[in-house]
Structures are given as C-alpha cells and as structure tokens.
Design a protein around this motif. Sequence first.
Motif, mmCIF file in Angstrom:
data_model
loop_
_atom_site.group_PDB
_atom_site.id
_atom_site.type_symbol
_atom_site.label_atom_id
_atom_site.label_comp_id
_atom_site.label_asym_id
_atom_site.label_seq_id
_atom_site.Cartn_x
_atom_site.Cartn_y
_atom_site.Cartn_z
ATOM 1 N N VAL A 153 -0.624 -13.980 4.042
ATOM 2 C CA VAL A 153 -0.786 -12.671 3.400
ATOM 3 C C VAL A 153 -0.030 -11.655 4.239
ATOM 4 O O VAL A 153 -0.148 -11.641 5.469
ATOM 5 N N ARG A 154 0.706 -10.801 3.570
ATOM 6 C CA ARG A 154 1.444 -9.729 4.244
ATOM 7 C C ARG A 154 1.029 -8.402 3.643
ATOM 8 O O ARG A 154 1.035 -8.237 2.422
ATOM 9 N N VAL A 155 0.639 -7.458 4.497
ATOM 10 C CA VAL A 155 0.279 -6.115 4.071
ATOM 11 C C VAL A 155 1.387 -5.190 4.551
ATOM 12 O O VAL A 155 1.667 -5.127 5.746
ATOM 13 N N ASN A 156 2.015 -4.493 3.607
ATOM 14 C CA ASN A 156 3.122 -3.587 3.922
ATOM 15 C C ASN A 156 2.883 -2.197 3.360
ATOM 16 O O ASN A 156 2.182 -2.040 2.363
ATOM 17 N N GLN A 157 3.528 -1.233 3.976
ATOM 18 C CA GLN A 157 3.572 0.110 3.406
ATOM 19 C C GLN A 157 4.703 0.148 2.394
ATOM 20 O O GLN A 157 5.787 -0.374 2.645
ATOM 21 N N ALA A 158 4.435 0.748 1.260
ATOM 22 C CA ALA A 158 5.461 0.933 0.241
ATOM 23 C C ALA A 158 5.813 2.411 0.164
ATOM 24 O O ALA A 158 5.035 3.270 0.581
ATOM 25 N N GLY A 159 6.964 2.683 -0.393
ATOM 26 C CA GLY A 159 7.281 4.046 -0.770
ATOM 27 C C GLY A 159 6.454 4.389 -1.994
ATOM 28 O O GLY A 159 5.469 3.721 -2.313
ATOM 29 N N CYS A 160 6.845 5.388 -2.712
ATOM 30 C CA CYS A 160 6.063 5.836 -3.865
ATOM 31 C C CYS A 160 5.947 4.728 -4.908
ATOM 32 O O CYS A 160 6.932 4.157 -5.352
ATOM 33 N N VAL A 170 0.866 -1.172 0.000
ATOM 34 C CA VAL A 170 0.000 0.000 0.000
ATOM 35 C C VAL A 170 0.906 1.226 0.000
ATOM 36 O O VAL A 170 1.770 1.371 0.867
ATOM 37 N N CYS A 171 0.699 2.100 -0.981
ATOM 38 C CA CYS A 171 1.545 3.293 -1.091
ATOM 39 C C CYS A 171 1.382 4.166 0.146
ATOM 40 O O CYS A 171 0.268 4.461 0.563
ATOM 41 N N GLY A 172 2.482 4.568 0.710
ATOM 42 C CA GLY A 172 2.483 5.457 1.863
ATOM 43 C C GLY A 172 3.268 6.721 1.596
ATOM 44 O O GLY A 172 3.643 7.433 2.518
ATOM 45 N N ASN A 173 3.501 7.009 0.317
ATOM 46 C CA ASN A 173 4.316 8.168 -0.032
ATOM 47 C C ASN A 173 3.639 9.464 0.393
ATOM 48 O O ASN A 173 2.438 9.628 0.254
ATOM 49 N N ARG A 174 4.450 10.379 0.903
ATOM 50 C CA ARG A 174 3.965 11.705 1.313
ATOM 51 C C ARG A 174 4.789 12.765 0.576
ATOM 52 O O ARG A 174 6.000 12.813 0.707
ATOM 53 N N ARG A 175 4.099 13.576 -0.197
ATOM 54 C CA ARG A 175 4.722 14.687 -0.907
ATOM 55 C C ARG A 175 4.391 15.990 -0.174
ATOM 56 O O ARG A 175 3.447 16.023 0.622
ATOM 57 N N PRO A 176 5.120 17.059 -0.493
ATOM 58 C CA PRO A 176 4.793 18.349 0.133
ATOM 59 C C PRO A 176 3.355 18.772 -0.190
ATOM 60 O O PRO A 176 2.836 18.472 -1.262
ATOM 61 N N GLU A 177 2.734 19.459 0.751
ATOM 62 C CA GLU A 177 1.374 19.978 0.570
ATOM 63 C C GLU A 177 1.288 20.779 -0.729
ATOM 64 O O GLU A 177 2.178 21.569 -1.038
ATOM 65 N N GLY A 178 0.264 20.499 -1.508
ATOM 66 C CA GLY A 178 0.049 21.241 -2.748
ATOM 67 C C GLY A 178 0.813 20.728 -3.948
ATOM 68 O O GLY A 178 0.745 21.330 -5.023
#
Length: 113
Positions: free
Chosen positions: A57-64, A19-27
């Motif tokens: 089953v494994r649920v992981n956070q992914a980068g972008c 599951v994508c967990g990428n965080r970009r700057p606001e806006g």
Amino acid sequence: MGTRLPDDPAPYFETHVFVCGNRRPEGHERGCCASKGSEKIRDYMKARVKELKIQNVRVNQAGCLDRCELGPCAVLYPEGVWYKLDSFAAVEQVLERHIQAGGRVRELMLPEA
C-alpha cells in the motif's frame, strides 16, 4: 478505459491512496483540502500503514483532486473509491474495512460526481 491487458506487468502496489493536498488562497469560494487538515491526515495514514505493517500500500499526497467542497478527500486505486477523510477515526475505518478487509466504508464515501 482502465482495463488491464494480459501482458501488463503486475501492479507495483495493491492499493494506491491519493490524499488531496491542494492549497488555495485563504477565503477561496471552493475551499481546499489542505486548509481542512489533509496534510495531517495523509501523514497519519502513512504512519499507520507502516505501524500496522500493511504491505503493498502506498499513501501519497495528490494535487487538486477537484472535489474541494467535499474534502478533505482521498481516492483509492485500483478501485477508484473516493472517501472523505476528515479525522484520524475515518482513516482507521478506511484502513481496517477497505484496505485490510476488502470492504467499503459507505458512510465516508463521496457521492458520485
């Protein structure tokens, strides 16, 4: 590419969900999955897999995962199927129809690149 060889060890998990967990700057022009709730989606999916006692089953956070505009998104392997997971209801559908029943949730699948 992606071919298993006869002497490869068995996969550790039958299904691996990123599951994508990428965080970009606001806006940011492309947006990001984290600002669209992907972290809560991932946590919910992990908890439901455990509650439903779904094995292997494994649920992981992914980068972008580079599909920012379509997110929050997840990819399931070994199939390589991409889904938009924008609600807990979407998670339930993927768990029931894809992971448990071996089908697909076509209405949630992301379009090909």
